[in-house]
Every structure is written in structure tokens, then in C-alpha cells.
Design a protein around this motif. Structure first.
Motif, PDB file in Angstrom:
ATOM      1  N   ALA A 145      47.787 -39.238 -21.784  1.00 54.09           N
ATOM      2  CA  ALA A 145      47.069 -38.274 -21.786  1.00 54.09           C
ATOM      3  C   ALA A 145      46.743 -38.013 -23.082  1.00 54.09           C
ATOM      4  O   ALA A 145      46.017 -37.108 -23.953  1.00 54.09           O
ATOM      5  CB  ALA A 145      46.590 -37.088 -20.653  1.00 54.09           C
ATOM      6  N   SER A 149      44.559 -37.998 -26.510  1.00 57.56           N
ATOM      7  CA  SER A 149      43.597 -36.694 -26.743  1.00 57.56           C
ATOM      8  C   SER A 149      45.002 -36.550 -28.619  1.00 57.56           C
ATOM      9  O   SER A 149      43.376 -36.051 -29.074  1.00 57.56           O
ATOM     10  CB  SER A 149      44.848 -35.293 -26.119  1.00 57.56           C
ATOM     11  N   GLU A 155      39.463 -36.199 -26.332  1.00 53.19           N
ATOM     12  CA  GLU A 155      40.225 -34.630 -24.999  1.00 53.19           C
ATOM     13  C   GLU A 155      39.902 -35.795 -24.110  1.00 53.19           C
ATOM     14  O   GLU A 155      39.534 -36.866 -23.565  1.00 53.19           O
ATOM     15  CB  GLU A 155      39.460 -34.554 -24.588  1.00 53.19           C
ATOM     16  N   THR A 156      41.407 -36.343 -23.662  1.00 53.06           N
ATOM     17  CA  THR A 156      41.618 -37.136 -22.103  1.00 53.06           C
ATOM     18  C   THR A 156      42.461 -36.697 -21.512  1.00 53.06           C
ATOM     19  O   THR A 156      43.609 -35.381 -22.061  1.00 53.06           O
ATOM     20  CB  THR A 156      42.842 -38.651 -22.671  1.00 53.06           C
ATOM     21  N   GLN A 181      38.111 -38.952 -19.591  1.00 51.61           N
ATOM     22  CA  GLN A 181      38.114 -39.135 -21.116  1.00 51.61           C
ATOM     23  C   GLN A 181      36.301 -38.036 -21.871  1.00 51.61           C
ATOM     24  O   GLN A 181      35.732 -39.197 -20.432  1.00 51.61           O
ATOM     25  CB  GLN A 181      38.049 -40.061 -21.639  1.00 51.61           C
ATOM     26  N   ARG A 195      39.103 -31.185 -16.256  1.00 53.88           N
ATOM     27  CA  ARG A 195      40.077 -31.902 -16.384  1.00 53.88           C
ATOM     28  C   ARG A 195      41.316 -30.702 -15.637  1.00 53.88           C
ATOM     29  O   ARG A 195      42.680 -31.200 -14.848  1.00 53.88           O
ATOM     30  CB  ARG A 195      41.131 -32.312 -17.766  1.00 53.88           C
TER      31      ARG A 195
END
Length: 292
Positions: A145, A149, A155-156, A181, A195
């Protein structure tokens, strides 16, 4: 009996999000069997496979990820190839870290950062994108992730969790992973809350629990959106289920041998025959000099 593997891809409009939910227990069990991985290695290997399976929703048609995690600890490195058609395979550098005394996460992964290298390729192996980052988040899903990102500037968050079974032939009952995401227009403060909740004990409990796709999606979504105004409507789309497949063949190995010089071939065939073994599936092939 381990349930079938599956993959869900989806989107939400409010907030604008992309999400994926993967179950890769059967692929994980096949990887563990082929590499004879001990429980410590199996934990890391299975998480990497599940995370890679979830990430395939980011691929276009006929595309593939090659993802390598490299740690300073006893595991060494894991390499997973995962394609848009669901094909997945992997290898682990050290399948028996416990035999060397590795007993803690620090022993397995080391205390320093993990290097994550990702190559995205298209038809005929054409490289579309390649990059590498170092992440202080050491577990496979979190580190992957972080790569998306930083490298893709999107943004993940990715979380993975396992459930073990008592069956030594099928030790993984569930290897679940979820990808979240932010899409354009997503409020990043809200995404930060989501998240964080994806890594919560409740979300991870359901990620690592054998359940139907609908049940797991509902439970994980409830955990992620707890405290928000509402759980958004999630529109889901069909996606190829992950399945362990290796495309090695004697012809491919022979083609590789033909790239060597005559001197190198003479050295390889000094005993009359040469043997090769696939590092992914363990399949072996033997050649005599006339075949190359």
C-alpha cells in the motif's frame, strides 16, 4: 474443505473510493505445499499472495504485476506475480526460517525497512511501469500500500489477515485482503480515518475469516465505515478469481539456454545433461546438448 478463492472489485461514490476484497486461501495453500513453507514463512507468504491478488484490480486487461518484497530478516524476500486474468504464483527465498532460530517478527523480517519493487507489464512482457520504494511498514500488505501511495501518488491502504485450519494438507482456511484507494474528490481526512479502521481488529478479524464474498464485504465495510454518517452504497463488478498457475515449460527454459554462449553451454553440459527447476512451482526439466 477450503472454500474457493474469489475477488470482488467495487467503487463507492460518497466518498469516492475504489475497493477490492480478495480471498486467496487455495492459492496460499498451493504455494505453501510447493515450497514446503514452515508456519512462520507461510504467514508472510500467504499475506503477500492475498495482497497481490487484491491489487490486481488496478491492472488493465492482459496486464501483470511482478511484486518483490526484500527484508533484512530470515525470510529474505518474496516474489509474487499476479495477473489481471487471476493467474498468481510466487516464491519465497527462505521457506524454513524457523529452522534457523527465527521466532519473532523482527527475526523474520528484520528491524529495518522493507524494499518493495513493483513492475507492471503488458502483452508480450512489455514493461509499462517499474519502481521501488523503501517502507518502514514491514508487513507485505502495508508495504505494498505504501508503494502505491508513494509511486502512483494515490492514497492507498491494503490489509491482509489469515485464518488457520487444523488440516496439515490445507493449513490456510482463509487468506483475505482488502484494498482501499482514494479516488479524485475524496476527502483525505476522511480517507485517513477509513484506512485506520481497515487495520482495526474488527476489520482484520473478518478479513481473516472464511466467509462468503457478500458476508465478508458487508462485515469489513461495516467495520471500516463505523462512526461515519453511513455505510456508502458499494457497486461491485465481476473480477477473475485468483488461481495458482505457473506458465513455465521446457520450451521456455530451452529458449533461455539458447541465449548462452557456446562456452557457457559446454560448461553446463559437461556431464552430458543439464537440469533446471522453476523457482515458482518447483517443476524440473532435463536437457541434453542436442536439445539446445
Amino acid at each position: 474443505m477450503t472454500p474457493a478463492d474469489w475477488l470482488i472489485r467495487g467503487t463507492a461514490l460518497f466518498p469516492p473510493l475504489r475497493l477490492a476484497l480478495a480471498e486467496a486461501a487455495q492459492a496460499a495453500n498451493e504455494a505453501i505445499r510447493r515450497h514446503d513453507a514452515d508456519p512462520a514463512a507461510a504467514e508472510i507468504f500467504s499475506q503477500a499472495l492475498a495482497a497481490a491478488a487484491a491489487a490486481t484490480v488496478l491492472l488493465g486487461d492482459d496486464e501483470k504485476y511482478s511484486i518483490r518484497w526484500r527484508w533484512a530478516g530470515a525470510v529474505g524476500q518474496v516474489l509474487v506475480e499476479a495477473a489481471s486474468d487471476g493467474s498468481i504464483r510466487g516464491m519465497i527465498a527462505e521457506p524454513h526460517p524457523a529452522s534457523g532460530g527465527a521466532a519473532t517478527l523482527d527475526d523474520l523480517l528484520g528491524t529495518g525497512p522493507v524494499a518493495v519493487a513493483v513492475t507492471r507489464s503488458g502483452q508480450n512482457g512489455r514493461i509499462l511501469q517499474s519502481g521501488e520504494v523503501e517502507s518502514t511498514l514491514r508487513e507485505p500488505a502495508e508495504a505494498l500500500a505504501y508503494y502505491f501511495s508513494v509511486s502512483d501518488q494515490i492514497e492507498t491502504e491494503i490489509a491482509a489477515a489469515l485464518e488457520w485450519s487444523s488440516d496439515p494438507e490445507q493449513p490456510v482456511a482463509s487468506a483475505g485482503a482488502a484494498l482501499l484507494q482514494a479516488l479524485p474528490g475524496c476527502d483525505l481526512e476522511e480517507f485517513a480515518r477509513l484506512r485506520t479502521r481497515l487495520e482495526s481488529p474488527e476489520a482484520r478479524f473478518w478479513l481473516g475469516r472464511a466467509a462468503s464474498p457478500g458476508e465478508k464485504l458487508k462485515r469489513v465495510a461495516d467495520a471500516v465505515f463505523e462512526g461515519e454518517a453511513a455505510v456508502p452504497e458499494i457497486k461491485t463488478y465481476p473480477a477473475p478469481a485468483p488461481a495458482w498457475r505457473c506458465d513455465c515449460s521446457k520450451e521456455r527454459f530451452a529458449a533461455g539456454l539458447k541465449l548462452l554462449s557456446e562456452r557457457e553451454l559446454d560448461e553446463i553440459f559437461k556431464d552430458g545433461e543439464a537440469a533446471t527447476r522453476c523457482r515458482f512451482c518447483g517443476g524440473g526439466y532435463r536437457f541434453d546438448r542436442n536439445e539446445v
